[in-house]
Write an enzyme that holds these catalytic residues in place. Sequence first.
Site, PDB file in Angstrom:
ATOM      1  N   GLY A   1      18.775 -27.230 -21.046  1.00  9.29           N
ATOM      2  CA  GLY A   1      18.690 -25.853 -21.597  1.00  9.29           C
ATOM      3  C   GLY A   1      17.762 -25.090 -20.811  1.00  9.29           C
TER       4      GLY A   1
ATOM      5  N   ARG B   1      16.694   9.281  -7.317  1.00 11.74           N
ATOM      6  CA  ARG B   1      15.892  10.238  -8.113  1.00 11.74           C
ATOM      7  C   ARG B   1      14.846  10.594  -7.213  1.00 11.74           C
ATOM      8  NH1 ARG B   1      13.990  13.955 -11.309  1.00 11.74           N
ATOM      9  NH2 ARG B   1      12.048  13.148 -12.658  1.00 11.74           N
TER      10      ARG B   1
ATOM     11  N   GLY C   1      10.443   5.654 -14.999  1.00 15.19           N
ATOM     12  CA  GLY C   1       9.594   6.463 -15.721  1.00 15.19           C
ATOM     13  C   GLY C   1      10.010   6.712 -17.139  1.00 15.19           C
TER      14      GLY C   1
ATOM     15  N   GLU D   1      13.974 -22.201 -26.166  1.00 10.44           N
ATOM     16  CA  GLU D   1      13.984 -23.363 -25.292  1.00 10.44           C
ATOM     17  C   GLU D   1      12.358 -23.747 -24.908  1.00 10.44           C
ATOM     18  OE1 GLU D   1      16.540 -25.411 -24.643  1.00 10.44           O
ATOM     19  OE2 GLU D   1      17.983 -23.973 -25.856  1.00 10.44           O
TER      20      GLU D   1
ATOM     21  N   SER E   1       6.489 -20.028 -23.507  1.00 11.21           N
ATOM     22  CA  SER E   1       5.414 -20.304 -22.111  1.00 11.21           C
ATOM     23  C   SER E   1       4.267 -21.269 -22.196  1.00 11.21           C
ATOM     24  CB  SER E   1       5.481 -18.900 -21.654  1.00 11.21           C
ATOM     25  OG  SER E   1       6.250 -18.194 -21.302  1.00 11.21           O
TER      26      SER E   1
END
Length: 153
Positions: A16, A42, A113, A137, A140
Amino acid sequence: KVNEGFKVCMVTLDSGRIGVASQALGIARAAIEDAAQFAKERAQFGHPIAENQAIQWMFANMWMEYESARLLTLRAADLADRKERYSTEAALAKLKASEAACFCADRGLQVHGGYGYTSDYRAERYYRDARITEIYEGTSEVMRMVISRAVLK
């Protein structure tokens, strides 16, 4: 079999984690591609913002994070395909890819932005989607525990 449930659970989590790493890679890649398109279109002060060195460096860092996560994910998937042990590699891939997704989504939103916070652009969605990959899963923090145990073994 009796008393082997934990082992089955761990194998399932490992595979997983490769899946979550892959999902995170998709989010990171989409965030990079959308931000790149926006940066080329942009214009500020008469030229596309993609011509600004600060923006270019953001893309260099995003791509570096993405590619390193991609390679770790491929390594873990290769080991799994070859039926070799891959718990540590799956944790490395999941941790790096989820953090890369968050980084790329954050930088992609920055490139957009103020527009990045609106639902008119996908940047805000990538930002939200990336965050969950650091949680399910195994968070961290849990990935760091798995990795450190392998290193310190």
